[in-house]
Design an enzyme around this catalytic site. Structure first.
Site, PDB file in Angstrom:
ATOM      1  N   MET A   1      40.023  41.814  43.231  1.00  0.00           N
ATOM      2  CA  MET A   1      40.494  42.900  41.884  1.00  0.00           C
ATOM      3  C   MET A   1      42.100  43.179  42.614  1.00  0.00           C
ATOM      4  O   MET A   1      41.792  42.715  43.961  1.00  0.00           O
ATOM      5  CB  MET A   1      39.460  43.885  42.833  1.00  0.00           C
ATOM      6  CG  MET A   1      39.365  44.548  44.556  1.00  0.00           C
ATOM      7  SD  MET A   1      38.617  46.172  44.943  1.00  0.00           S
ATOM      8  CE  MET A   1      39.511  47.900  43.884  1.00  0.00           C
ATOM      9  N   CYS A   2      42.657  44.188  42.316  1.00  0.00           N
ATOM     10  CA  CYS A   2      44.035  44.356  42.697  1.00  0.00           C
ATOM     11  C   CYS A   2      45.026  43.484  42.095  1.00  0.00           C
ATOM     12  O   CYS A   2      44.771  41.910  42.372  1.00  0.00           O
ATOM     13  CB  CYS A   2      44.383  44.604  43.658  1.00  0.00           C
ATOM     14  SG  CYS A   2      43.206  46.674  43.862  1.00  0.00           S
ATOM     15  N   ARG A   3      46.500  43.179  41.820  1.00  0.00           N
ATOM     16  CA  ARG A   3      47.071  41.957  41.517  1.00  0.00           C
ATOM     17  C   ARG A   3      48.489  43.148  43.418  1.00  0.00           C
ATOM     18  O   ARG A   3      49.000  43.940  42.572  1.00  0.00           O
ATOM     19  CB  ARG A   3      47.399  41.364  40.443  1.00  0.00           C
ATOM     20  CG  ARG A   3      46.928  41.101  39.742  1.00  0.00           C
ATOM     21  CD  ARG A   3      45.925  39.172  39.776  1.00  0.00           C
ATOM     22  NE  ARG A   3      45.354  39.626  40.961  1.00  0.00           N
ATOM     23  CZ  ARG A   3      45.234  38.215  41.445  1.00  0.00           C
ATOM     24  NH1 ARG A   3      44.970  37.365  40.398  1.00  0.00           N
ATOM     25  NH2 ARG A   3      43.377  38.573  42.266  1.00  0.00           N
ATOM     26  N   ASN A 115      44.362  43.056  48.599  1.00  0.00           N
ATOM     27  CA  ASN A 115      43.766  43.261  47.123  1.00  0.00           C
ATOM     28  C   ASN A 115      42.567  42.492  47.880  1.00  0.00           C
ATOM     29  O   ASN A 115      41.927  41.184  48.118  1.00  0.00           O
ATOM     30  CB  ASN A 115      44.473  41.403  46.619  1.00  0.00           C
ATOM     31  CG  ASN A 115      44.044  40.760  45.456  1.00  0.00           C
ATOM     32  OD1 ASN A 115      42.850  41.302  44.813  1.00  0.00           O
ATOM     33  ND2 ASN A 115      44.003  39.212  45.004  1.00  0.00           N
TER      34      ASN A 115
END
Length: 263
Positions: A1-3, A115
Site C-alpha cells: 500500500m502507498c507509494r 509504505n
C-alpha cells in the site's frame, strides 16, 4: 500500500519530480507499476519540501487523491526545492483523521513516510506503548499504524540516535511485535535520505545532472534505476548511496555494509 519518494540534490520544481515524469507519483496514484498490495492510492497525499536557508520543511497535504487537486499541480509547477519527501496513500478503511493521516509526518527538520502495514494493528503494537513518552503518544497526528511507527522513530531520534539507527531499530522492534508487517520507511532531514525495505519495493536513482532519488518505484524507464534488496537499510546523499542488510529479529549479526559503486 502507498507509494512514496524522496529527493536531495540541485534545486528542482516539485512537479519535475512528481508530476512530469511519465510514471511519476502523480500517475502512481491511480496506475502504479510495481505495487504489490492495493491498487489505487486515492486516500490522501502529501509533499514536504525545504526552502533555502530554512531547515524546517513546509508541507502540503490533502485527504483526496493527488489528481483531483488542481491547486497542487499549480503549486508544483513553480515551487522549487533541493530536497523533498512526497507520498500518495492507498485506499483504506474510512477514518476521522483525514489529511492528518497522509504522509509526510514531520517534526523539526525531519520528514517521514511509511509504505506498508502493521499486521494486527492496533493490538499487535499495544505492548510497545510503554516504550514511548506520554507526550509522544498524545502528540500523534493521526490514529493509524504509520503515525505510531513515526512516534517510535521520532522518540529514538530525539534520544540521539542517528537516522539509520532509528529506522533500523524501529523496524526490528515492530517486526518482532507484529510478524508479517510491511515496513518500508522513508526519512529525510533535507540533506540526506534514509530508508528501509521490509516487505515492499524500493528503488534509487543517481541523476545525471546531480542528486539522488529514492522511491517505491521508478518514475521513468531510465536504465540507471537500481532496485534495493528486501531487508535493507539505505542511506543516501546527493552523490552516494550506502546499502546495509537488516537482520531478522533475534537473528545473527548482519554482514558489513557496502557502498554502491558510482555509475
Amino acid at each position: 500500500m502507498c507509494r512514496h519518494l524522496a529527493y536531495v540534490g540541485p534545486g528542482e520544481p516539485l512537479g519535475r519530480l512528481l508530476v512530469e515524469p511519465p510514471h511519476g507519483l502523480y500517475r502512481q496514484a491511480w496506475a502504479p507499476r510495481h505495487q504489490r498490495y492495493g491498487t489505487v492510492n486515492a486516500d490522501g497525499f502529501g509533499v514536504g519540501w525545504y526552502a533555502e536557508e530554512d531547515p524546517v520543511p513546509a508541507r502540503y497535504r490533502r485527504a483526496g487523491p493527488m489528481w483531483a487537486d488542481p491547486s497542487f499541480a499549480d503549486l508544483a509547477r513553480v515551487v522549487r526545492s533541493t530536497a523533498l519527501l512526497a507520498a500518495v496513500r492507498d485506499a483504506t478503511v474510512p477514518g476521522a483523521d483525514q489529511e492528518a493521516a497522509a504522509a509526510p509526518f514531520a517534526a523539526g527538520a525531519w520528514l517521514f513516510s511509511h509504505n506498508g502495514a502493521v499486521k494486527g494493528w492496533p493490538g499487535s503494537l499495544a505492548p510497545l506503548t510503554p516504550t514511548l513518552p506520554a507526550v509522544e503518544l498524545l502528540s500523534m497526528e493521526a490514529r493509524n499504524d504509520s503515525a505510531f511507527v513515526w512516534a517510535l522513530v521520532l522518540a529514538r531520534l530525539r534520544d540521539g540516535d542517528d537516522q539509520g539507527q532509528a529506522l533500523a531499530d524501529t523496524v526490528l522492534e515492530v517486526a518482532e511485535a507484529a510478524p508479517g508487517s510491511r515496513l518500508n520507511l522513508l526519512l529525510t532531514d533535507g540533506a540526506t535520505i534514509t530508508a528501509t525495505t521490509w516487505g515492499d519495493t524500493l528503488w534509487y536513482l543517481r541523476r545525471t545532472g546531480g542528486g539522488t532519488v529514492v522511491a517505491s518505484e521508478p518514475y521513468d524507464d531510465d536504465p540507471s534505476w537500481q532496485e534495493v534488496p528486501d531487508r535493507t537499510l539505505l542511506a543516501a546523499s546527493r552523490t552516494d548511496v550506502l546499502l546495509t542488510p537488516l537482520k531478522e529479529p533475534s537473528a545473527a549479526p548482519a554482514p558489513a555494509p557496502r557502498k554502491e559503486p558510482r555509475t
